[in-house]
Design an enzyme around this catalytic site. Structure first.
Site, PDB file in Angstrom:
ATOM      1  N   CYS A 105      -2.875 -16.572  -0.674  1.00 56.49           N
ATOM      2  CA  CYS A 105      -1.595 -16.521  -0.319  1.00 56.49           C
ATOM      3  C   CYS A 105      -0.678 -16.977   1.109  1.00 56.49           C
ATOM      4  CB  CYS A 105       0.123 -15.986  -0.462  1.00 56.49           C
ATOM      5  SG  CYS A 105      -1.255 -14.720  -0.209  1.00 56.49           S
ATOM      6  N   HIS A 145       4.445 -13.845   4.836  1.00 52.73           N
ATOM      7  CA  HIS A 145       3.528 -13.857   5.968  1.00 52.73           C
ATOM      8  C   HIS A 145       4.072 -14.988   6.554  1.00 52.73           C
ATOM      9  CE1 HIS A 145       1.371 -11.992   2.834  1.00 52.73           C
ATOM     10  NE2 HIS A 145       0.497 -12.295   2.389  1.00 52.73           N
TER      11      HIS A 145
HETATM   12  P1  NAP Z   1      -1.155  -5.774  -8.324  1.00 59.84           P
HETATM   13  O1  NAP Z   1      -0.182  -4.943  -8.100  1.00 59.84           O
HETATM   14  O2  NAP Z   1      -2.049  -4.521  -8.288  1.00 59.84           O
HETATM   15  O3  NAP Z   1      -1.247  -6.282 -10.233  1.00 59.84           O
HETATM   16  C1  NAP Z   1      -2.403  -5.867 -10.527  1.00 59.84           C
HETATM   17  C2  NAP Z   1      -2.408  -6.463 -11.880  1.00 59.84           C
HETATM   18  O4  NAP Z   1      -3.362  -5.817 -12.509  1.00 59.84           O
HETATM   19  C3  NAP Z   1      -1.373  -5.262 -13.071  1.00 59.84           C
HETATM   20  O5  NAP Z   1      -0.555  -6.283 -14.124  1.00 59.84           O
HETATM   21  C4  NAP Z   1      -2.858  -4.531 -13.493  1.00 59.84           C
HETATM   22  O6  NAP Z   1      -1.697  -4.225 -14.983  1.00 59.84           O
HETATM   23  C5  NAP Z   1      -3.458  -5.580 -13.570  1.00 59.84           C
HETATM   24  N1  NAP Z   1      -4.721  -4.810 -14.242  1.00 59.84           N
HETATM   25  C6  NAP Z   1      -5.677  -3.726 -13.085  1.00 59.84           C
HETATM   26  N2  NAP Z   1      -7.036  -3.764 -13.457  1.00 59.84           N
HETATM   27  C7  NAP Z   1      -6.758  -4.333 -14.936  1.00 59.84           C
HETATM   28  C8  NAP Z   1      -7.391  -4.140 -15.768  1.00 59.84           C
HETATM   29  N3  NAP Z   1      -8.684  -2.918 -15.418  1.00 59.84           N
HETATM   30  N4  NAP Z   1      -8.191  -4.677 -17.378  1.00 59.84           N
HETATM   31  C9  NAP Z   1      -6.400  -5.660 -17.187  1.00 59.84           C
HETATM   32  N5  NAP Z   1      -5.467  -6.311 -16.360  1.00 59.84           N
HETATM   33  C10 NAP Z   1      -5.849  -4.671 -15.095  1.00 59.84           C
HETATM   34  O7  NAP Z   1      -1.436  -7.080  -7.791  1.00 59.84           O
HETATM   35  P2  NAP Z   1      -0.842  -8.720  -7.286  1.00 59.84           P
HETATM   36  O8  NAP Z   1      -0.671  -8.775  -6.085  1.00 59.84           O
HETATM   37  O9  NAP Z   1      -0.272  -8.176  -8.502  1.00 59.84           O
HETATM   38  O10 NAP Z   1      -2.299  -9.171  -7.207  1.00 59.84           O
HETATM   39  C11 NAP Z   1      -2.787  -9.915  -9.122  1.00 59.84           C
HETATM   40  C12 NAP Z   1      -3.736 -11.331  -8.112  1.00 59.84           C
HETATM   41  O11 NAP Z   1      -2.800 -12.043  -7.578  1.00 59.84           O
HETATM   42  C13 NAP Z   1      -5.148 -10.647  -7.003  1.00 59.84           C
HETATM   43  O12 NAP Z   1      -5.915 -11.040  -7.612  1.00 59.84           O
HETATM   44  C14 NAP Z   1      -4.487 -11.300  -5.886  1.00 59.84           C
HETATM   45  O13 NAP Z   1      -5.466 -11.101  -4.936  1.00 59.84           O
HETATM   46  C15 NAP Z   1      -3.584 -12.063  -6.032  1.00 59.84           C
HETATM   47  N6  NAP Z   1      -2.614 -12.754  -5.385  1.00 59.84           N
HETATM   48  C16 NAP Z   1      -1.580 -11.713  -4.865  1.00 59.84           C
HETATM   49  C17 NAP Z   1      -0.567 -12.223  -3.947  1.00 59.84           C
HETATM   50  C18 NAP Z   1       0.576 -11.284  -3.275  1.00 59.84           C
HETATM   51  O14 NAP Z   1       0.845 -11.611  -2.722  1.00 59.84           O
HETATM   52  N7  NAP Z   1       0.476 -10.582  -4.095  1.00 59.84           N
HETATM   53  C19 NAP Z   1      -0.899 -13.224  -3.507  1.00 59.84           C
HETATM   54  C20 NAP Z   1      -1.785 -14.257  -3.743  1.00 59.84           C
HETATM   55  C21 NAP Z   1      -2.658 -13.840  -5.127  1.00 59.84           C
HETATM   56  P3  NAP Z   1      -1.847  -2.205 -14.740  1.00 59.84           P
HETATM   57  O15 NAP Z   1      -0.313  -2.077 -14.099  1.00 59.84           O
HETATM   58  O16 NAP Z   1      -1.810  -1.964 -15.741  1.00 59.84           O
HETATM   59  O17 NAP Z   1      -3.140  -1.695 -13.581  1.00 59.84           O
END
Ligand code: NAP
Length: 352
Positions: free
Chosen positions: A153, A245
């Site tokens: 991001c 950000h």
């Molecule tokens: P998050 O809020 O922690 O969400 C993680 C997601 O993955 C949840 O739906 C979770 O499901 C699922 N998950 C976790 N463990 C799992 C498993 N063992 N098997 C299948 N699903 C699983 O994270 P996020 O911020 O949305 O980020 C998601 C991805 O996008 C990451 O790779 C991050 O680096 C990337 N990203 C994030 C942003 C940002 O601004 N947040 C920006 C760019 C990229 P449950 O609810 O069931 O645990």
């Protein structure tokens, strides 16, 4: 050619997954068919599996949808899909996305495959030609589908501002970030770590920024990407802001353009999404503000429905050529919105 696609969202309950669901409501081309997350959520209705964090209401039909495990068999059992959005944690995404990539176009927000030699790292306004690399990937891996990735991001918003500056000869970039809490996912940073505080470290973030920008702004030679040759140094901080950000950027150029010339190239910058009028493309990828106090996360993160990067405080610098501030919405342009725009690009090019 029909542009309609049925989609699955992997990681649908997380900060980015929720944003995908919000932004895909009423999308003219993409319809959500399957929602997948971890074993903790699988088998539950969406409304019971996660706290909905978006300001808009959780759509009724999504609330009642079942969540399935994030594997091919479970997703195929739940519905027929044409393409997959992945917002899985980085450490898990590697192998899961490969399973899906063998069969479906996968648009990934995770870091696992961003630097793979045959995987595009796309910002549709900057390097739409890199998308063609999925044909090489399919051939090399013997896949029906493919994996394409979006940058981190904090890199996306920076890279968008760097593209129009390349015409002046980009030599060196120093960037210091002030990154929002939603960037750490949900529930993210413990409140006692961040209230009344700034945390001067985000694991892996500086390395990602320093590597990814060179690939995005590099040249696709018909086989792989040759990195751009400028140098980039990043210093990343977590601040007590919900979304958006803010980055302080210092640039050394080969040429010495005036501030007015720099403002003009920022303000006039457009790319293929604008020419193709893709549904999620902002009219202005970069918005220039002239007030000394802008951009600010609270006031500027929703510019262009969260898809524009807002630039301000453009000024000369005594050491580098000039400096500026830039701001982007990390879960819209920096995540789900960027992923949807990438998918629109691939679909419009007939690649997905
Ligand atoms: P998050 O809020 O922690 O969400 C993680 C997601 O993955 C949840 O739906 C979770 O499901 C699922 N998950 C976790 N463990 C799992 C498993 N063992 N098997 C299948 N699903 C699983 O994270 P996020 O911020 O949305 O980020 C998601 C991805 O996008 C990451 O790779 C991050 O680096 C990337 N990203 C994030 C942003 C940002 O601004 N947040 C920006 C760019 C990229 P449950 O609810 O069931 O645990």
């Amino acid at each position: 050619m029909s542009l309609k696609r049925k989609v699955a969202v992997l990681g649908a309950t997380g900060a980015v997954g929720q944003r995908f669901i919000q932004l895909l409501q009423g999308h003219p081309w993409f319809q959500i068919e399957v929602l997948a997350a971890s074993e903790r959520s699988a088998g539950k209705k969406y409304k019971d599996a996660c706290p909905w964090l978006m300001e808009t209401e959780l759509p009724k039909e999504i609330a009642e949808m079942p969540i399935v495990n994030a594997d091919v068999a479970s997703v195929e059992q739940a519905g027929e899909v044409d393409l997959v959005f992945s917002s899985l944690p980085g450490d898990l995404a590697g192998s899961v996305e490969e399973q899906f990539g063998a069969l479906y176009p996968v648009f990934s927000k995770a870091s696992a495959h961003r630097m793979d030699k045959d995987v595009p790292l796309i910002i549709p306004e900057i390097n739409p030609d890199h998308a063609e690399m999925v044909k090489i990937q399919q051939k090399q891996r013997g896949w029906k589908g493919f994996i394409t990735t979006d940058p981190n991001c904090s890199t996306i918003q920076l890279a968008i501002t760097l593209k129009p500056l390349m015409q002046f000869g980009l030599k060196q970039i120093m960037v210091s970030t002030m990154q929002a809490l939603s960037g750490a996912g949900y529930p993210g940073v413990p409140s006692l770590d961040i209230i009344d505080n700034v945390v001067p470290f985000i694991s892996g973030e500086e390395e990602k920024m320093e590597a990814e920008a060179l690939k995005i702004l590099g040249n696709y030679n018909g086989y792989t990407v040759q990195n751009a040759e400028f140098q980039l140094s990043a210093s990343c901080n977590r601040v007590n802001v919900k979304d958006g950000h803010l980055e302080s950027v210092f640039i050394k150029l080969e040429q010495d353009p005036t501030i007015e010339e720099i403002e003009e190239v920022f303000a006039k910058f457009q790319g293929e999404p604008q020419k193709l009028k893709l549904p999620s493309a902002p009219v202005n990828p970069i918005v220039v503000r002239h007030e000394n106090s802008r951009p600010q996360p609270r006031f500027d993160r929703d510019a262009g429905c969260g898809m524009s990067v807002v630039v301000g405080r453009i000024r000369k610098d005594p050491i580098m050529t000039f400096k500026y501030m830039c701001l982007g919405h990390n879960t819209i342009r920096g995540a789900a919105g960027g992923g949807i725009l990438s998918a629109e690009l691939y679909v419009s090019k007939g690649l997905a």
